[in-house]
Design an enzyme around this catalytic site. Structure first.
Site, PDB file in Angstrom:
ATOM      1  N   THR A  14       0.817  -1.213   0.000  1.00  0.00           N
ATOM      2  CA  THR A  14       0.000   0.000   0.000  1.00  0.00           C
ATOM      3  C   THR A  14       0.856   1.272   0.000  1.00  0.00           C
ATOM      4  O   THR A  14       2.054   1.239   0.291  1.00  0.00           O
ATOM      5  CB  THR A  14      -0.944   0.027   1.211  1.00  0.00           C
ATOM      6  OG1 THR A  14      -0.171   0.046   2.410  1.00  0.00           O
ATOM      7  CG2 THR A  14      -1.862  -1.184   1.210  1.00  0.00           C
ATOM      8  N   ASP A  15       0.205   2.383  -0.313  1.00  0.00           N
ATOM      9  CA  ASP A  15       0.869   3.687  -0.293  1.00  0.00           C
ATOM     10  C   ASP A  15       0.426   4.467   0.947  1.00  0.00           C
ATOM     11  O   ASP A  15      -0.245   3.912   1.827  1.00  0.00           O
ATOM     12  CB  ASP A  15       0.591   4.450  -1.589  1.00  0.00           C
ATOM     13  CG  ASP A  15      -0.892   4.739  -1.810  1.00  0.00           C
ATOM     14  OD1 ASP A  15      -1.695   4.614  -0.856  1.00  0.00           O
ATOM     15  OD2 ASP A  15      -1.255   5.096  -2.939  1.00  0.00           O
ATOM     16  N   LEU A  16       0.776   5.732   1.014  1.00  0.00           N
ATOM     17  CA  LEU A  16       0.431   6.543   2.182  1.00  0.00           C
ATOM     18  C   LEU A  16      -1.071   6.690   2.398  1.00  0.00           C
ATOM     19  O   LEU A  16      -1.522   6.928   3.505  1.00  0.00           O
ATOM     20  CB  LEU A  16       1.069   7.931   2.074  1.00  0.00           C
ATOM     21  CG  LEU A  16       2.577   7.980   2.295  1.00  0.00           C
ATOM     22  CD1 LEU A  16       3.112   9.378   2.004  1.00  0.00           C
ATOM     23  CD2 LEU A  16       2.924   7.556   3.705  1.00  0.00           C
ATOM     24  N   ILE A  19      -4.006   2.516   0.180  1.00  0.00           N
ATOM     25  CA  ILE A  19      -4.510   1.707  -0.932  1.00  0.00           C
ATOM     26  C   ILE A  19      -3.327   1.096  -1.677  1.00  0.00           C
ATOM     27  O   ILE A  19      -2.186   1.538  -1.539  1.00  0.00           O
ATOM     28  CB  ILE A  19      -5.409   2.532  -1.887  1.00  0.00           C
ATOM     29  CG1 ILE A  19      -4.648   3.690  -2.500  1.00  0.00           C
ATOM     30  CG2 ILE A  19      -6.641   3.030  -1.149  1.00  0.00           C
ATOM     31  CD1 ILE A  19      -5.430   4.458  -3.560  1.00  0.00           C
TER      32      ILE A  19
END
Length: 130
Positions: A14-16, A19
């Site tokens: 995931t990213d920040l 997601i």
């Protein structure tokens, strides 16, 4: 007929925003393609060692429909569209339950160890079509 591969989204995927980072969808479909080939009874290492044949991605068309998130269980469906002795075109879709999140068409080419095009043996083509 399609092949199904299931995977979980881990924190590292995931990213920040929490997601799945866009490039990681390519990892999911790559794993699913490897399992599709394995399910057809083809050992890619043995194919390379004995025939000098490897598969390489030539083209990917990707459509990001909905985001996946941490801890989601994803189902990757792989279906054969077209097969020639030198090219394989697959449809690959990623689902969370009944919701499609990602859609792609992937073109693979068959190469020798020097990167030149090489034809797949007829028995390998038959296995992939089965």
């Amino acid at each position: 007929m399609s092949h199904e591969f299931t995977c979980r989204v881990y924190y590292e995927d995931t990213d920040l925003a929490g997601i799945v980072y866009y490039a990681n969808y390519f990892k999911f479909i790559e794993r699913a393609r490897s399992e599709w080939v394995r399910a057809a009874g083809i050992d890619q290492k043995q194919l390379k060692d004995e025939s000098g044949i490897v598969f390489a991605v030539r083209q990917v068309h990707a459509d990001y429909l909905k985001p996946a998130a941490f801890d989601d269980i994803l189902r990757v469906e792989t279906a054969l569209n077209t097969l020639t002795p030198a090219r394989i075109v697959l449809s690959q879709a990623i689902w969370r339950e009944e919701m499609q999140l990602f859609d792609s068409t992937v073109t693979l080419v068959c190469l020798d160890e020097t990167g030149r095009p090489k034809r797949l043996p007829a028995d390998i083509c038959r296995r992939l079509q089965a």
